[in-house]
Design a protein around this motif. Sequence first.
Motif, mmCIF file in Angstrom:
data_model
loop_
_atom_site.group_PDB
_atom_site.id
_atom_site.type_symbol
_atom_site.label_atom_id
_atom_site.label_comp_id
_atom_site.label_asym_id
_atom_site.label_seq_id
_atom_site.Cartn_x
_atom_site.Cartn_y
_atom_site.Cartn_z
ATOM 1 N N GLY A 230 0.817 -1.204 0.000
ATOM 2 C CA GLY A 230 0.000 0.000 0.000
ATOM 3 C C GLY A 230 0.854 1.258 0.000
ATOM 4 N N LEU A 231 1.961 1.248 0.748
ATOM 5 C CA LEU A 231 2.875 2.389 0.729
ATOM 6 C C LEU A 231 3.483 2.565 -0.658
ATOM 7 C CD1 LEU A 231 4.764 1.965 4.140
ATOM 8 C CD2 LEU A 231 2.691 3.285 3.650
ATOM 9 N N ALA A 232 3.835 1.441 -1.296
ATOM 10 C CA ALA A 232 4.348 1.510 -2.657
ATOM 11 C C ALA A 232 3.285 2.067 -3.606
ATOM 12 C CB ALA A 232 4.804 0.131 -3.124
ATOM 13 N N GLY A 233 2.047 1.622 -3.418
ATOM 14 C CA GLY A 233 0.959 2.138 -4.238
ATOM 15 C C GLY A 233 0.778 3.632 -4.055
ATOM 16 N N ALA A 234 0.943 4.108 -2.818
ATOM 17 C CA ALA A 234 0.818 5.541 -2.546
ATOM 18 C C ALA A 234 1.889 6.329 -3.287
ATOM 19 C CB ALA A 234 0.923 5.787 -1.042
ATOM 20 N N ILE A 235 3.129 5.873 -3.203
ATOM 21 C CA ILE A 235 4.228 6.582 -3.861
ATOM 22 C C ILE A 235 4.047 6.580 -5.368
ATOM 23 C CG2 ILE A 235 6.710 6.498 -4.294
ATOM 24 C CD1 ILE A 235 7.056 5.469 -1.430
ATOM 25 N N ILE A 236 3.613 5.464 -5.921
ATOM 26 C CA ILE A 236 3.398 5.384 -7.367
ATOM 27 C C ILE A 236 2.236 6.283 -7.782
ATOM 28 C CG2 ILE A 236 2.612 3.841 -9.212
ATOM 29 C CD1 ILE A 236 4.300 1.651 -7.938
ATOM 30 N N ALA A 237 1.179 6.320 -6.976
ATOM 31 C CA ALA A 237 0.048 7.193 -7.301
ATOM 32 C C ALA A 237 0.478 8.649 -7.320
ATOM 33 C CB ALA A 237 -1.078 6.975 -6.292
ATOM 34 N N TRP A 238 1.239 9.065 -6.322
ATOM 35 C CA TRP A 238 1.705 10.452 -6.283
ATOM 36 C C TRP A 238 2.654 10.757 -7.441
ATOM 37 C CZ3 TRP A 238 2.859 9.566 -0.470
ATOM 38 C CH2 TRP A 238 1.677 9.764 0.269
ATOM 39 N N ALA A 239 3.536 9.822 -7.744
ATOM 40 C CA ALA A 239 4.458 10.033 -8.853
ATOM 41 C C ALA A 239 3.694 10.196 -10.168
ATOM 42 C CB ALA A 239 5.438 8.866 -8.950
ATOM 43 N N THR A 240 2.640 9.414 -10.329
ATOM 44 C CA THR A 240 1.821 9.520 -11.532
ATOM 45 C C THR A 240 1.161 10.892 -11.625
ATOM 46 O OG1 THR A 240 1.370 7.142 -11.501
ATOM 47 C CG2 THR A 240 -0.137 8.526 -12.781
ATOM 48 N N LEU A 241 0.574 11.351 -10.521
ATOM 49 C CA LEU A 241 -0.072 12.656 -10.514
ATOM 50 C C LEU A 241 0.933 13.776 -10.757
ATOM 51 C CD1 LEU A 241 -2.532 12.243 -7.491
ATOM 52 C CD2 LEU A 241 -3.059 12.097 -9.924
ATOM 53 N N ASP A 242 2.102 13.683 -10.130
ATOM 54 C CA ASP A 242 3.121 14.719 -10.292
ATOM 55 C C ASP A 242 3.620 14.791 -11.729
ATOM 56 O OD1 ASP A 242 2.854 15.248 -7.629
ATOM 57 O OD2 ASP A 242 4.732 14.273 -7.013
ATOM 58 N N ARG A 243 3.877 13.648 -12.324
ATOM 59 C CA ARG A 243 4.410 13.636 -13.680
ATOM 60 C C ARG A 243 3.360 14.127 -14.683
ATOM 61 N NH1 ARG A 243 9.312 11.358 -14.194
ATOM 62 N NH2 ARG A 243 9.046 11.136 -16.443
ATOM 63 N N ARG A 244 2.111 13.788 -14.447
ATOM 64 C CA ARG A 244 1.058 14.283 -15.333
ATOM 65 C C ARG A 244 0.902 15.794 -15.188
ATOM 66 N NH1 ARG A 244 -4.356 10.831 -15.630
ATOM 67 N NH2 ARG A 244 -4.626 12.387 -17.273
ATOM 68 N N ALA A 245 1.007 16.294 -13.959
ATOM 69 C CA ALA A 245 0.909 17.742 -13.735
ATOM 70 C C ALA A 245 2.060 18.475 -14.407
ATOM 71 C CB ALA A 245 0.891 18.038 -12.240
#
Length: 218
Positions: free
Chosen positions: A152-167
């Motif tokens: 779940g922690l890995a999922g959190a980091i990947i989710a944030w990385a996805t949002l940041d890169r898209r932004a």
Amino acid sequence: MTQLRRRAAPEEFPEDGRLALTLVVLIAACTALELALSADDFGLIGSRPGLLRREAYDYGAFWPGLLRDWPANYPGQPALMFVTHAFLHGGLSHLAMNMITLWSLGNGVIARVGQRRFLAIYAISALGGGIGFGLLAGTLTPMVGASGALFGLAGAIIAWATLDRRADRLGLGPVLKVLAYLVALNLVMWLVLAGHLAWQTHLGGFIAGALAAIWLDR
């Protein structure tokens, strides 16, 4: 993992390399439990080696049968096992691997959202891991370990990385590589352990952690 852009306030994440209090408590709790169980396994405490571990699993492991018609050992066990399973492990090597991972990923999550939200993501991920195992495992074998919460922690980091890169209008190649690595890691572990891998817990924890991270990062 891909570097995260935004950091928590300095007081929420120690800058001198020390573990945050939440990580200290989680690691200490899991370690103390496993050391006691291992000491009993080796006959260092108690008169019947292995009895303490069996009792701990009976009362704290995730038992899919309790979601069906199995009688509980105490009131509330079918609900509490969604949390208690994350504090038990299958031996010292299992504990060491998970606690090293918790240290690494936990600091990254705390750096983004602080300790309180980290703890919320960790708890939601453990719950999601139990749900994933209960829905998909198709077995009555018990499950223990913090790996659902860790994925779940890995999922959190990947989710944030996805949002940041898209932004930032960047490609998702690095994120996809990390996802491919996690899938490959689970496949290798499943083969090495001859199928005795709770991948359902990993999947449930990963999804729960990613969703919780998006919600709590708003």
